[in-house]
Design a protein around this motif. Sequence first.
Motif, PDB file in Angstrom:
ATOM      1  N   LYS A 175       3.064  14.835 -11.612  1.00 15.43           N
ATOM      2  CA  LYS A 175       4.282  14.629 -12.415  1.00 15.43           C
ATOM      3  C   LYS A 175       5.374  13.914 -11.624  1.00 15.43           C
ATOM      4  O   LYS A 175       6.443  13.621 -12.145  1.00 15.43           O
ATOM      5  CB  LYS A 175       4.824  15.964 -12.925  1.00 15.43           C
ATOM      6  N   LEU A 176       5.099  13.622 -10.359  1.00 12.97           N
ATOM      7  CA  LEU A 176       6.088  13.048  -9.459  1.00 12.97           C
ATOM      8  C   LEU A 176       6.560  11.678  -9.937  1.00 12.97           C
ATOM      9  O   LEU A 176       5.753  10.794 -10.216  1.00 12.97           O
ATOM     10  CB  LEU A 176       5.480  12.935  -8.058  1.00 12.97           C
ATOM     11  N   LYS A 177       7.868  11.536 -10.047  1.00 12.74           N
ATOM     12  CA  LYS A 177       8.486  10.267 -10.442  1.00 12.74           C
ATOM     13  C   LYS A 177       9.158   9.588  -9.260  1.00 12.74           C
ATOM     14  O   LYS A 177       9.221   8.372  -9.193  1.00 12.74           O
ATOM     15  CB  LYS A 177       9.493  10.489 -11.561  1.00 12.74           C
ATOM     16  N   THR A 178       9.694  10.372  -8.331  1.00 10.61           N
ATOM     17  CA  THR A 178      10.368   9.838  -7.149  1.00 10.61           C
ATOM     18  C   THR A 178       9.802  10.505  -5.907  1.00 10.61           C
ATOM     19  O   THR A 178       9.748  11.731  -5.822  1.00 10.61           O
ATOM     20  CB  THR A 178      11.892  10.103  -7.223  1.00 10.61           C
ATOM     21  N   LEU A 179       9.395   9.674  -4.948  1.00  9.31           N
ATOM     22  CA  LEU A 179       8.947  10.165  -3.658  1.00  9.31           C
ATOM     23  C   LEU A 179       9.697   9.378  -2.594  1.00  9.31           C
ATOM     24  O   LEU A 179       9.434   8.205  -2.347  1.00  9.31           O
ATOM     25  CB  LEU A 179       7.436   9.979  -3.490  1.00  9.31           C
ATOM     26  N   ALA A 180      10.702  10.019  -2.003  1.00 10.46           N
ATOM     27  CA  ALA A 180      11.555   9.379  -0.999  1.00 10.46           C
ATOM     28  C   ALA A 180      11.311  10.046   0.351  1.00 10.46           C
ATOM     29  O   ALA A 180      11.771  11.159   0.599  1.00 10.46           O
ATOM     30  CB  ALA A 180      13.016   9.484  -1.400  1.00 10.46           C
ATOM     31  N   LEU A 181      10.552   9.364   1.196  1.00 11.02           N
ATOM     32  CA  LEU A 181      10.241   9.862   2.537  1.00 11.02           C
ATOM     33  C   LEU A 181      10.759   8.899   3.595  1.00 11.02           C
ATOM     34  O   LEU A 181      10.313   8.916   4.738  1.00 11.02           O
ATOM     35  CB  LEU A 181       8.723  10.036   2.686  1.00 11.02           C
ATOM     36  N   ASN A 182      11.699   8.057   3.217  1.00  9.59           N
ATOM     37  CA  ASN A 182      12.208   7.026   4.104  1.00  9.59           C
ATOM     38  C   ASN A 182      13.074   7.605   5.228  1.00  9.59           C
ATOM     39  O   ASN A 182      13.556   8.726   5.139  1.00  9.59           O
ATOM     40  CB  ASN A 182      12.969   5.953   3.311  1.00  9.59           C
ATOM     41  N   ILE A 183      13.219   6.814   6.276  1.00 12.40           N
ATOM     42  CA  ILE A 183      14.030   7.127   7.458  1.00 12.40           C
ATOM     43  C   ILE A 183      13.591   8.459   8.084  1.00 12.40           C
ATOM     44  O   ILE A 183      14.353   9.405   8.223  1.00 12.40           O
ATOM     45  CB  ILE A 183      15.546   7.110   7.147  1.00 12.40           C
ATOM     46  N   ASN A 184      12.315   8.507   8.431  1.00 11.37           N
ATOM     47  CA  ASN A 184      11.724   9.633   9.148  1.00 11.37           C
ATOM     48  C   ASN A 184      10.861   9.056  10.262  1.00 11.37           C
ATOM     49  O   ASN A 184      11.038   7.902  10.643  1.00 11.37           O
ATOM     50  CB  ASN A 184      10.902  10.504   8.186  1.00 11.37           C
ATOM     51  N   SER A 199       9.498   5.493  -8.236  1.00 11.13           N
ATOM     52  CA  SER A 199      10.180   5.109  -7.010  1.00 11.13           C
ATOM     53  C   SER A 199       9.444   5.686  -5.816  1.00 11.13           C
ATOM     54  O   SER A 199       9.236   6.890  -5.728  1.00 11.13           O
ATOM     55  CB  SER A 199      11.623   5.632  -7.043  1.00 11.13           C
ATOM     56  N   LEU A 200       9.027   4.792  -4.917  1.00  8.86           N
ATOM     57  CA  LEU A 200       8.334   5.180  -3.696  1.00  8.86           C
ATOM     58  C   LEU A 200       9.087   4.579  -2.517  1.00  8.86           C
ATOM     59  O   LEU A 200       9.145   3.369  -2.367  1.00  8.86           O
ATOM     60  CB  LEU A 200       6.893   4.665  -3.728  1.00  8.86           C
ATOM     61  N   LEU A 201       9.700   5.427  -1.718  1.00 12.46           N
ATOM     62  CA  LEU A 201      10.526   4.972  -0.594  1.00 12.46           C
ATOM     63  C   LEU A 201       9.897   5.433   0.718  1.00 12.46           C
ATOM     64  O   LEU A 201       9.871   6.621   1.014  1.00 12.46           O
ATOM     65  CB  LEU A 201      11.941   5.534  -0.718  1.00 12.46           C
ATOM     66  N   LEU A 202       9.410   4.474   1.496  1.00 15.05           N
ATOM     67  CA  LEU A 202       8.767   4.783   2.769  1.00 15.05           C
ATOM     68  C   LEU A 202       9.329   3.963   3.925  1.00 15.05           C
ATOM     69  O   LEU A 202       8.819   4.029   5.035  1.00 15.05           O
ATOM     70  CB  LEU A 202       7.253   4.521   2.664  1.00 15.05           C
ATOM     71  N   ILE A 203      10.386   3.230   3.676  1.00 15.09           N
ATOM     72  CA  ILE A 203      10.944   2.340   4.697  1.00 15.09           C
ATOM     73  C   ILE A 203      11.431   3.137   5.907  1.00 15.09           C
ATOM     74  O   ILE A 203      11.817   4.301   5.795  1.00 15.09           O
ATOM     75  CB  ILE A 203      12.079   1.496   4.074  1.00 15.09           C
ATOM     76  N   LYS A 204      11.398   2.495   7.063  1.00 11.84           N
ATOM     77  CA  LYS A 204      11.892   3.049   8.328  1.00 11.84           C
ATOM     78  C   LYS A 204      11.129   4.298   8.757  1.00 11.84           C
ATOM     79  O   LYS A 204      11.703   5.359   9.002  1.00 11.84           O
ATOM     80  CB  LYS A 204      13.394   3.289   8.281  1.00 11.84           C
ATOM     81  N   PRO A 254      -2.449   0.966   0.123  1.00 11.81           N
ATOM     82  CA  PRO A 254      -3.748   1.034  -0.545  1.00 11.81           C
ATOM     83  C   PRO A 254      -3.719   0.421  -1.947  1.00 11.81           C
ATOM     84  O   PRO A 254      -2.715   0.497  -2.651  1.00 11.81           O
ATOM     85  CB  PRO A 254      -4.040   2.535  -0.625  1.00 11.81           C
ATOM     86  N   THR A 255      -4.848  -0.163  -2.327  1.00 13.66           N
ATOM     87  CA  THR A 255      -4.937  -0.788  -3.652  1.00 13.66           C
ATOM     88  C   THR A 255      -4.707   0.223  -4.765  1.00 13.66           C
ATOM     89  O   THR A 255      -4.231  -0.143  -5.833  1.00 13.66           O
ATOM     90  CB  THR A 255      -6.304  -1.471  -3.852  1.00 13.66           C
ATOM     91  N   GLU A 256      -5.012   1.496  -4.534  1.00 13.41           N
ATOM     92  CA  GLU A 256      -4.777   2.523  -5.551  1.00 13.41           C
ATOM     93  C   GLU A 256      -3.306   2.600  -5.921  1.00 13.41           C
ATOM     94  O   GLU A 256      -2.946   2.876  -7.066  1.00 13.41           O
ATOM     95  CB  GLU A 256      -5.261   3.903  -5.071  1.00 13.41           C
ATOM     96  N   ILE A 257      -2.433   2.363  -4.963  1.00 12.52           N
ATOM     97  CA  ILE A 257      -0.998   2.364  -5.237  1.00 12.52           C
ATOM     98  C   ILE A 257      -0.605   1.059  -5.919  1.00 12.52           C
ATOM     99  O   ILE A 257       0.219   1.040  -6.824  1.00 12.52           O
ATOM    100  CB  ILE A 257      -0.201   2.600  -3.937  1.00 12.52           C
ATOM    101  N   CYS A 258      -1.240  -0.020  -5.517  1.00 17.05           N
ATOM    102  CA  CYS A 258      -0.957  -1.306  -6.150  1.00 17.05           C
ATOM    103  C   CYS A 258      -1.283  -1.265  -7.635  1.00 17.05           C
ATOM    104  O   CYS A 258      -0.641  -1.941  -8.437  1.00 17.05           O
ATOM    105  CB  CYS A 258      -1.764  -2.407  -5.481  1.00 17.05           C
ATOM    106  N   LEU A 261       5.950  -3.787  -3.889  1.00 20.47           N
ATOM    107  CA  LEU A 261       6.677  -2.513  -3.886  1.00 20.47           C
ATOM    108  C   LEU A 261       7.828  -2.624  -2.893  1.00 20.47           C
ATOM    109  O   LEU A 261       7.702  -2.266  -1.741  1.00 20.47           O
ATOM    110  CB  LEU A 261       5.767  -1.355  -3.486  1.00 20.47           C
ATOM    111  N   GLN A 262       8.938  -3.164  -3.329  1.00 19.10           N
ATOM    112  CA  GLN A 262      10.079  -3.398  -2.449  1.00 19.10           C
ATOM    113  C   GLN A 262      10.470  -2.142  -1.682  1.00 19.10           C
ATOM    114  O   GLN A 262      10.747  -2.177  -0.500  1.00 19.10           O
ATOM    115  CB  GLN A 262      11.267  -3.909  -3.255  1.00 19.10           C
TER     116      GLN A 262
END
Length: 106
Positions: free
Chosen positions: A36-45, A63-68, A76-80, A102-103
């Motif tokens: 059910k996840l709509k936002t996953l923000a794991l950035n700046i870790n 929204s998938l935030l993994l920057i920094k 992975p292509t599954e995410i694409c 995925l900016q």
Amino acid sequence: DSLPTEVGVLKSIEDIRLTSNNLMGNIPSQLGYCTKLKTLALNINDFSGTVPSELGSLVELQSLLLIKNKMSGAIPTEICDLKANELSGDCSQCVPKTCCTLQSVC
């Protein structure tokens, strides 16, 4: 600290925001159970390793935030394949270059 694998039991959670929490280790593949996840923000870790392909199971993801982080490898292509959910952006600045746009991941 790391993100515990038990996060996968939160099957109905819609929003995980753990930006700037000094988390390290791999992103648990069990996050793929949080369908059910709509936002996953794991950035700046300090996450390392690769982006788990199981995140491709998050069909509601907007929204998938993994920057920094200290991650390596391609997205992975599954995410694409989640492009139907309007994840968009330009990955021309991504390192490494990825299969999709995925900016917020870059």
